[in-house]
Each structure stands twice: as C-alpha cells, then as structure tokens.
Design a protein around this motif. Structure first.
Motif, PDB file in Angstrom:
ATOM      1  N   LEU A 171     -60.924   4.695  24.017  1.00 47.99           N
ATOM      2  CA  LEU A 171     -59.722   5.748  23.968  1.00 47.99           C
ATOM      3  C   LEU A 171     -59.865   6.232  25.525  1.00 47.99           C
ATOM      4  CD1 LEU A 171     -61.220   7.239  20.798  1.00 47.99           C
ATOM      5  CD2 LEU A 171     -58.998   5.852  21.112  1.00 47.99           C
ATOM      6  N   LYS A 172     -58.721   6.962  25.875  1.00 46.46           N
ATOM      7  CA  LYS A 172     -58.358   7.414  26.886  1.00 46.46           C
ATOM      8  C   LYS A 172     -58.841   9.062  26.892  1.00 46.46           C
ATOM      9  CE  LYS A 172     -54.133   4.838  28.109  1.00 46.46           C
ATOM     10  NZ  LYS A 172     -52.825   5.040  28.512  1.00 46.46           N
ATOM     11  N   THR A 173     -59.005   9.555  27.839  1.00 46.20           N
ATOM     12  CA  THR A 173     -59.780  10.968  28.068  1.00 46.20           C
ATOM     13  C   THR A 173     -58.321  11.868  27.921  1.00 46.20           C
ATOM     14  OG1 THR A 173     -61.598  10.302  29.198  1.00 46.20           O
ATOM     15  CG2 THR A 173     -61.226  12.758  29.090  1.00 46.20           C
ATOM     16  N   ILE A 174     -58.479  12.890  27.043  1.00 47.81           N
ATOM     17  CA  ILE A 174     -57.486  13.922  26.871  1.00 47.81           C
ATOM     18  C   ILE A 174     -57.451  14.799  28.243  1.00 47.81           C
ATOM     19  CG2 ILE A 174     -56.324  15.779  25.547  1.00 47.81           C
ATOM     20  CD1 ILE A 174     -57.555  14.612  23.053  1.00 47.81           C
ATOM     21  N   SER A 215     -44.528  12.614  25.635  1.00 52.57           N
ATOM     22  CA  SER A 215     -44.369  11.258  25.982  1.00 52.57           C
ATOM     23  C   SER A 215     -45.530  10.368  25.998  1.00 52.57           C
ATOM     24  CB  SER A 215     -43.935  11.307  27.628  1.00 52.57           C
ATOM     25  OG  SER A 215     -45.211  12.419  28.408  1.00 52.57           O
ATOM     26  N   HIS A 216     -46.598  10.809  25.307  1.00 49.51           N
ATOM     27  CA  HIS A 216     -47.887   9.985  25.117  1.00 49.51           C
ATOM     28  C   HIS A 216     -48.192   9.695  23.566  1.00 49.51           C
ATOM     29  CE1 HIS A 216     -48.201  11.363  29.283  1.00 49.51           C
ATOM     30  NE2 HIS A 216     -48.924  10.205  29.684  1.00 49.51           N
ATOM     31  N   ASP A 217     -48.743   8.517  23.464  1.00 47.57           N
ATOM     32  CA  ASP A 217     -48.971   8.102  21.820  1.00 47.57           C
ATOM     33  C   ASP A 217     -50.471   8.649  21.821  1.00 47.57           C
ATOM     34  OD1 ASP A 217     -49.540   7.121  19.652  1.00 47.57           O
ATOM     35  OD2 ASP A 217     -48.774   5.069  20.169  1.00 47.57           O
ATOM     36  N   SER A 218     -50.664   9.578  20.591  1.00 46.53           N
ATOM     37  CA  SER A 218     -51.973  10.136  20.375  1.00 46.53           C
ATOM     38  C   SER A 218     -52.816   9.153  19.938  1.00 46.53           C
ATOM     39  CB  SER A 218     -51.744  11.250  19.311  1.00 46.53           C
ATOM     40  OG  SER A 218     -51.417  10.566  18.207  1.00 46.53           O
TER      41      SER A 218
END
Length: 88
Positions: free
Chosen positions: A5-8, A23-26
């Motif tokens: 997972l990417k960091t928010i 513009s980003h997929d959660s």
C-alpha cells in the motif's frame, strides 16, 4: 492479498484532500478488506438557508395546507419539493 500500500499524504485542508481523492484510487492506499460497517444515527443532513419570494396568495394556500396536515409550512414545502424531484 498482500498488496504493497502507498502512504496517504498529509493534506493541509479538506479541499486539498478532496482534489487528491478525485484523481487517486483509494485501494492503492487502503486495505478495504478490513473495513467495518458503521451506523451514524445522529447524523443530520446539512441544510442551507435560502430566500424564496412567493406571491402572498400562494404562501397563504401553502400555510393552509400545512395547517390542515398539522405540520409547519416550511416542512411541507420541503416534502413537496423532495417528492417533485424524485418523480421528475
């Protein structure tokens, strides 16, 4: 699923966050398989005050209809507007 997972990112305000999530997929940032359902019983819809000019005879008719139903006339107007929008 062991997806990395990417960091928010940190957001300085709600507008910045809104633009980001548009513009980003959660699913790249959150593992939704661990999500839980939540009930928010005290949540009330946001309302906005408006000014609406009506002919006096129309307002009198609305107030009479509301009085015969034993409801506030503004509530009756909201109900009628909601019904009209749903049936449109």
């Amino acid at each position: 699923m062991n997806k990395q997972l990417k960091t928010i990112p940190h957001f300085s305000n709600e507008e910045e966050e809104r633009i980001f999530w548009e513009s980003h997929d959660s699913t790249d940032y959150l593992d939704w398989s661990h999500a839980q359902s939540v009930v928010l019983p005290n949540l009330k819809p946001t309302t906005k005050t408006i000014s609406l000019r009506l002919p006096q005879h129309l307002l009198d008719s609305i107030k009479a209809a509301a009085n015969s139903r034993d409801v506030p006339y503004q509530s009756l107007i909201k109900v009628w507007l909601q019904e009209k929008v749903q049936n449109h």
